[in-house]
Design an enzyme around this catalytic site. Structure first.
Site, PDB file in Angstrom:
ATOM      1  N   ASP A  99       0.828  -1.204   0.000  1.00  0.00           N
ATOM      2  CA  ASP A  99       0.000   0.000   0.000  1.00  0.00           C
ATOM      3  C   ASP A  99       0.868   1.262   0.000  1.00  0.00           C
ATOM      4  OD1 ASP A  99      -2.708   1.203   0.358  1.00  0.00           O
ATOM      5  OD2 ASP A  99      -1.750   2.031   2.137  1.00  0.00           O
ATOM      6  N   GLU A 154       1.887  -0.510  -5.037  1.00  0.00           N
ATOM      7  CA  GLU A 154       0.915   0.532  -5.376  1.00  0.00           C
ATOM      8  C   GLU A 154       1.722   1.817  -5.541  1.00  0.00           C
ATOM      9  OE1 GLU A 154      -2.953   3.105  -4.024  1.00  0.00           O
ATOM     10  OE2 GLU A 154      -1.440   2.541  -2.564  1.00  0.00           O
TER      11      GLU A 154
HETATM   12  C1  NOJ Z   1      -4.273   3.225  -0.939  1.00  0.00           C
HETATM   13  C2  NOJ Z   1      -5.440   2.332  -0.710  1.00  0.00           C
HETATM   14  O1  NOJ Z   1      -5.770   1.663  -1.897  1.00  0.00           O
HETATM   15  C3  NOJ Z   1      -6.558   3.213  -0.194  1.00  0.00           C
HETATM   16  O2  NOJ Z   1      -7.785   2.543  -0.138  1.00  0.00           O
HETATM   17  C4  NOJ Z   1      -6.148   3.751   1.145  1.00  0.00           C
HETATM   18  O3  NOJ Z   1      -7.122   4.661   1.604  1.00  0.00           O
HETATM   19  C5  NOJ Z   1      -4.805   4.468   1.087  1.00  0.00           C
HETATM   20  N1  NOJ Z   1      -3.829   3.758   0.312  1.00  0.00           N
HETATM   21  C6  NOJ Z   1      -4.241   4.680   2.471  1.00  0.00           C
HETATM   22  O4  NOJ Z   1      -3.836   3.453   3.026  1.00  0.00           O
END
Ligand code: NOJ
Length: 517
Positions: free
Chosen positions: A199, A246
């Protein structure tokens, strides 16, 4: 598929909270997912990515993790998670979990200790605690969810949170933080997890004390790569495990640095997801993506949706078909019939391209974004943090319709945590399973063909005009997508394996894709 199974995999994203509820409390859970594993096996995917499943107060849908080595009780138990991994493996499905390294929950024991230990303590070193400046926060950083990125605690210090105040940022200069996450990776790899989705992977390194130097103060700082080199060493100690970043970065060259051979295996391709439905824009994104990945030997990924973005059926039916976090275009009129036609064609495009493809739950049912949820039910922190100006992401997180004629459509024996619209009776799995022209049938057939004829590899473009994207893959399969307003003749072929809409003889209508042999 072997140890590099992920190179050409189709990965299905399960937003556990909204997938299937096994115990009637209205929230999806592991029991619900285990009951539906055969649905996923029949769909023909290779792996499942689960959003965070850890104990969490759910201030950000589980991205506020209170304990990285356990399962949220609303979702089930660690023993059930282990059973799920085993059952999925028995069906040939790999399991990818979400690890959230930038921040935890304010309920995490380390944060509790840091609050109790007070200023100057070792416990506070694991986070970013600072005295204020001129009666306000230490600097003017803004939270990605809106509002200031600092919150003051009772003793007067402030702590940093790039997201919600309930998500304090870890200080990645702290060796304790680094060691902790290496151990968390081992914990889950030891339990058979096949991959980790990382993440907010690009924002771990930051220096809130530095004077602004013109560079982004926390996105894509060079030091982040050292972290992923260490993670890669752990992954390499196990066979066939994948690290997926990500990484939202506008600059392809900077993005590529995360995919160097001793770092992450793959990363999400958000340029493709955000791209408008436009032939030259899409061709540009595809070419740039291939050019970035090819020298690294890393497979590209193709993503049309996830739990953070407007569902494609709604987005593609709007006048402006691009996606942008800053301007979700909530409520902009959408022609859903057009949106579905384009989403079907986009699916065949994404699945034909070389590399991995992601399917976000409900995408295979053609679910639209639900834009008229009652405001009082909204749970996304973006809604409150933006001062009720950004309706946030709940509209793509509405529980799946499985069967029956009325909500909650077999999702739960209780009441679903977000309401489903009654007209989703047309979109249930049950209804679509038997309809040859349904979105679900299209995805099933496409994923089946993809397993044999597509996935990892390269493309050879065919010049069929500016409004047409056409390319051939190693297997001989040709994908043709007509993004223009006029029908176009198909190139020479023996068979039409699959088309996203009806063909008019050998003519491909507007907003339609076909796979040819
Ligand atoms: C990316 C995640 O996909 C999202 O849902 C989240 O709110 C943020 N990162 C913070 O963790």
């Amino acid at each position: 598929m072997g140890e590099t199974w992920w190179r050409g995999a189709a990965i299905y994203q399960v937003y556990l909270r909204s997938f299937a509820d096994g115990n009637g409390d209205g929230f999806g859970d592991l029991a619900g997912l285990r009951n539906r594993l055969t649905y996923l096996a029949d769909l023909g995917i290779n792996a499942v990515w689960l959003n965070p499943w850890y104990p969490s107060p759910m201030s950000d849908g589980g991205y506020d993790v209170a304990d990285y080595r356990n399962i949220e009780p609303v979702f089930g138990t660690l023993a059930e998670a282990e059973k799920l991994i085993q059952e999925a493996h028995d069906l040939g499905i790999r399991i990818i979990i979400d690890v959230v390294p930038n921040h935890c929950s304010d309920h995490h024991v380390w944060f509790r200790e840091a609050l109790d230990a007070g200023p100057g303590s070792a416990a506070r070193e694991r986070f970013w605690f600072r005295p204020g400046r001129d009666g306000g926060p230490p600097n003017d950083w803004q939270s990605i969810f809106g509002g200031p990125a600092w919150t003051q605690v009772a003793d007067g210090e402030w702590y940093l949170h790039l997201f919600a105040p309930e998500q304090p940022d870890f200080n990645w200069n702290s060796p304790a933080v680094r060691d902790e996450f290496l151990d968390v990776l081992r914990f889950w790899f030891d339990r058979g997890v096949d991959g980790i989705r990382i993440d907010s992977a690009a924002v771990l390194i930051k220096d809130p004390d530095a004077e602004p130097d013109g560079d982004d103060p926390y996105t894509d700082r060079d030091g982040v790569h050292q972290i992923y080199r260490a993670w890669r060493q752990v992954a390499d100690d196990y066979a066939g495990r994948v690290l997926i970043g990500e990484v939202w970065l506008p600059d392809q060259a900077r993005f590529a640095r995360y995919l160097r051979p001793d770092e992450l295996h793959t990363a999400f391709n958000f340029d493709f997801l955000a791209c408008p439905w436009d032939a030259s824009a899409l061709r540009g994104v595809i070419d740039a993506t291939l050019a970035t990945h090819e020298p690294l030997g890393a497979p590209p990924t193709w993503v049309l949706s996830n739990h953070d973005v407007t569902r494609p059926v709604t987005r593609y039916g709007r006048a402006d078909t691009s996606f942008d976090h800053g301007d979700r275009k909530h409520g902009a009129p959408s022609d859903l019939g057009l949106g579905i036609r384009r989403a079907r064609a986009a699916a065949l495009l994404a699945m034909a391209l070389p590399g991995g493809v992601y399917v976000y739950q409900g995408e295979e049912l053609g679910l639209p974004e639900i834009e008229d949820l009652p405001d009082g039910l909204r749970q996304d922190p973006i809604w409150t943090r933006s001062g009720n100006t950004d309706r946030g992401r709940d509209g793509c997180r509405v529980p799946l319709p499985w069967s029956g004629e009325a909500p909650p459509f077999g999702y739960s024996s209780g009441r679903s945590w977000l309401p489903q619209p009654p007209n989703w009776r047309e979109l249930t799995v049950e209804r679509q399973e038997t309809a040859e022209s349904s979105m679900l049938s299209l995805y099933r057939t496409a994923l089946r063909i993809r397993r044999e004829k597509l996935g990892d590899g390269t493309v050879t473009w065919l010049p069929l005009g500016e409004q047409v994207l056409a390319f051939t893959r190693e297997s001989g399969l040709t994908c043709v997508v007509n993004l223009g307003p006029e029908p176009v003749p198909l190139p020479a072929h023996e068979t039409v394996l699959l088309a996203s809409g009806s063909l008019d003889g050998d003519v491909l209508p507007a907003d339609t894709a076909a796979w040819l042999l």
